[in-house]
Design an enzyme around this catalytic site. Structure first.
Site, PDB file in Angstrom:
ATOM      1  N   GLU A 224       0.838  -1.202   0.000  1.00  0.00           N
ATOM      2  CA  GLU A 224       0.000   0.000   0.000  1.00  0.00           C
ATOM      3  C   GLU A 224       0.874   1.254   0.000  1.00  0.00           C
ATOM      4  O   GLU A 224       2.018   1.232   0.441  1.00  0.00           O
ATOM      5  CB  GLU A 224      -0.904  -0.053   1.242  1.00  0.00           C
ATOM      6  CG  GLU A 224      -1.745   1.161   1.516  1.00  0.00           C
ATOM      7  CD  GLU A 224      -2.790   1.486   0.467  1.00  0.00           C
ATOM      8  OE1 GLU A 224      -2.398   1.642  -0.705  1.00  0.00           O
ATOM      9  OE2 GLU A 224      -3.971   1.611   0.826  1.00  0.00           O
ATOM     10  N   ASP A 225       0.338   2.341  -0.498  1.00  0.00           N
ATOM     11  CA  ASP A 225       1.094   3.586  -0.512  1.00  0.00           C
ATOM     12  C   ASP A 225       1.113   4.234   0.870  1.00  0.00           C
ATOM     13  O   ASP A 225       2.166   4.469   1.445  1.00  0.00           O
ATOM     14  CB  ASP A 225       0.569   4.566  -1.576  1.00  0.00           C
ATOM     15  CG  ASP A 225      -0.941   4.830  -1.483  1.00  0.00           C
ATOM     16  OD1 ASP A 225      -1.613   4.241  -0.615  1.00  0.00           O
ATOM     17  OD2 ASP A 225      -1.442   5.627  -2.295  1.00  0.00           O
TER      18      ASP A 225
ATOM     19  N   ARG B 170      -0.084  12.330  -9.195  1.00  0.00           N
ATOM     20  CA  ARG B 170       0.574  11.025  -9.029  1.00  0.00           C
ATOM     21  C   ARG B 170       1.966  11.030  -9.648  1.00  0.00           C
ATOM     22  O   ARG B 170       2.869  10.330  -9.208  1.00  0.00           O
ATOM     23  CB  ARG B 170      -0.244   9.908  -9.690  1.00  0.00           C
ATOM     24  CG  ARG B 170      -1.568   9.587  -9.023  1.00  0.00           C
ATOM     25  CD  ARG B 170      -2.128   8.261  -9.562  1.00  0.00           C
ATOM     26  NE  ARG B 170      -3.547   8.100  -9.297  1.00  0.00           N
ATOM     27  CZ  ARG B 170      -4.065   7.642  -8.162  1.00  0.00           C
ATOM     28  NH1 ARG B 170      -3.274   7.286  -7.172  1.00  0.00           N
ATOM     29  NH2 ARG B 170      -5.368   7.511  -8.011  1.00  0.00           N
TER      30      ARG B 170
ATOM     31  N   ASP C 106      -3.394   5.453   6.805  1.00  0.00           N
ATOM     32  CA  ASP C 106      -3.816   6.681   7.482  1.00  0.00           C
ATOM     33  C   ASP C 106      -4.714   6.291   8.667  1.00  0.00           C
ATOM     34  O   ASP C 106      -4.213   5.894   9.712  1.00  0.00           O
ATOM     35  CB  ASP C 106      -4.523   7.572   6.449  1.00  0.00           C
ATOM     36  CG  ASP C 106      -4.742   8.992   6.929  1.00  0.00           C
ATOM     37  OD1 ASP C 106      -3.836   9.552   7.552  1.00  0.00           O
ATOM     38  OD2 ASP C 106      -5.828   9.540   6.666  1.00  0.00           O
TER      39      ASP C 106
ATOM     40  N   PHE D 200      -1.881  16.239   4.015  1.00  0.00           N
ATOM     41  CA  PHE D 200      -2.326  15.546   2.809  1.00  0.00           C
ATOM     42  C   PHE D 200      -1.175  15.507   1.829  1.00  0.00           C
ATOM     43  O   PHE D 200      -0.667  16.541   1.399  1.00  0.00           O
ATOM     44  CB  PHE D 200      -3.570  16.190   2.180  1.00  0.00           C
ATOM     45  CG  PHE D 200      -4.246  15.225   1.244  1.00  0.00           C
ATOM     46  CD1 PHE D 200      -5.241  14.371   1.697  1.00  0.00           C
ATOM     47  CD2 PHE D 200      -3.826  15.120  -0.079  1.00  0.00           C
ATOM     48  CE1 PHE D 200      -5.821  13.429   0.848  1.00  0.00           C
ATOM     49  CE2 PHE D 200      -4.408  14.175  -0.930  1.00  0.00           C
ATOM     50  CZ  PHE D 200      -5.405  13.337  -0.464  1.00  0.00           C
TER      51      PHE D 200
HETATM   52  P1  IMP Z   1      -7.171   5.009   5.486  1.00  0.00           P
HETATM   53  O1  IMP Z   1      -8.296   4.087   5.124  1.00  0.00           O
HETATM   54  O2  IMP Z   1      -7.622   6.213   6.261  1.00  0.00           O
HETATM   55  O3  IMP Z   1      -6.024   4.303   6.154  1.00  0.00           O
HETATM   56  O4  IMP Z   1      -6.676   5.662   4.127  1.00  0.00           O
HETATM   57  C1  IMP Z   1      -5.814   5.005   3.293  1.00  0.00           C
HETATM   58  C2  IMP Z   1      -6.152   5.301   1.829  1.00  0.00           C
HETATM   59  O5  IMP Z   1      -6.542   6.662   1.645  1.00  0.00           O
HETATM   60  C3  IMP Z   1      -4.899   5.076   1.028  1.00  0.00           C
HETATM   61  O6  IMP Z   1      -5.098   3.929   0.222  1.00  0.00           O
HETATM   62  C4  IMP Z   1      -4.751   6.310   0.192  1.00  0.00           C
HETATM   63  O7  IMP Z   1      -5.143   6.004  -1.140  1.00  0.00           O
HETATM   64  C5  IMP Z   1      -5.699   7.318   0.736  1.00  0.00           C
HETATM   65  N1  IMP Z   1      -4.960   8.368   1.460  1.00  0.00           N
HETATM   66  C6  IMP Z   1      -4.839   8.534   2.787  1.00  0.00           C
HETATM   67  N2  IMP Z   1      -4.081   9.601   3.097  1.00  0.00           N
HETATM   68  C7  IMP Z   1      -3.686  10.107   1.906  1.00  0.00           C
HETATM   69  C8  IMP Z   1      -2.845  11.232   1.553  1.00  0.00           C
HETATM   70  O8  IMP Z   1      -2.289  11.964   2.397  1.00  0.00           O
HETATM   71  N3  IMP Z   1      -2.667  11.442   0.229  1.00  0.00           N
HETATM   72  C9  IMP Z   1      -3.241  10.659  -0.737  1.00  0.00           C
HETATM   73  N4  IMP Z   1      -4.021   9.606  -0.443  1.00  0.00           N
HETATM   74  C10 IMP Z   1      -4.245   9.329   0.862  1.00  0.00           C
HETATM   75 MG    MG Z   2      -4.066   3.692  -1.687  1.00  0.00          MG
END
Ligand code: IMP
Ligand code: MG
Length: 204
Positions: free
Chosen positions: A123-124, A189, A127, A176
């Site tokens: 995963e990238d 991207r 969060d 962000f």
């Molecule tokens: P989570 O479900 O809150 O952990 O969010 C994770 C997903 O949200 C990742 O797969 C990212 O694609 C997207 N995401 C969360 N934070 C960022 C950010 O700072 N920039 C871009 N995408 C984000």
């Molecule tokens: Mg992602």
């Protein structure tokens, strides 16, 4: 959890010191992690992952589309497992159901190949944790031997769902981020560094 490089206290670098498309430059408040440092860390992660999965033909890395594409390809190129292995993809979008949706939209591809595999979800950014928690559960339904998580960036302070990745590139502060595959509304991207998007753009 293995080592992570903690950059939570780092002052971001000024954007005018970097090679960035002028269209993007004014949208960023700084660069948190330059391209070269990302590349070096990806190589370190590849070494950790190689040690863990060496000689394991059931190793099955899965790219979480679309944000992890660059990380996935750069990582796999640096692995040296001594055995052939297969690889998969899964599409996930956290913001599909609106910005406050907890459950990401998930689309599998060739999910029948997950059975019996030692799956590594790549995963990238991690969060709040909803995306990887959901993906881990959904992958588990297809009876893999194991499910492990590798994330390039981890915004630990934002976690709402308990989840510890085994492999983490960088621990980052709340912001962000865009670049190196991460997008805002499908833009940025292709920025080569990890940049901080101006909050004025995120908040509209
Ligand atoms: P989570 O479900 O809150 O952990 O969010 C994770 C997903 O949200 C990742 O797969 C990212 O694609 C997207 N995401 C969360 N934070 C960022 C950010 O700072 N920039 C871009 N995408 C984000
Ligand atoms: Mg992602």
């Amino acid at each position: 959890m293995m080592s992570s490089i903690d950059v939570r206290d780092r002052d971001p670098y000024p954007v005018d010191q970097f090679q960035i498309n002028d269209v993007y430059r004014s949208d960023l408040t700084g660069i948190l992690i330059p391209q070269g440092e990302i590349g070096d860390r990806v190589a370190q992660l590849a070494t950790e992952i190689t040690e863990e999965y060496r000689s394991n033909p059931d190793f099955y890395p899965v790219c979480v589309l679309k944000g992890a594409m660059r990380f996935f390809v750069d990582l796999l190129r640096e692995l040296d497992l001594d055995v052939p292995y297969s690889e998969g993809i899964v599409y996930s979008s956290r913001y599909h159901g609106g910005p406050d949706s907890d459950t990401p939209a998930v689309e599998f591809f060739q999910e029948e190949h997950l059975a019996g595999k030692d799956v590594l979800l790549v995963e990238d950014i991690l969060d709040e944790g909803y995306t990887l928690a959901t993906l881990r559960d959904r992958v588990t339904d297809f009876n893999p031997s194991s499910v492990t998580i590798a994330t390039l960036f981890d915004a630990t302070p934002n976690r709402e769902v308990e989840l510890d990745p085994t492999f983490t590139g960088f621990t980052v502060p709340d912001a962000f981020y865009v670049g190196y595959g991460l997008d805002y509304d499908e833009t940025y991207r292709d920025l080569r560094h990890l940049g901080i998007l101006d909050p004025a753009i995120v908040d509209g």
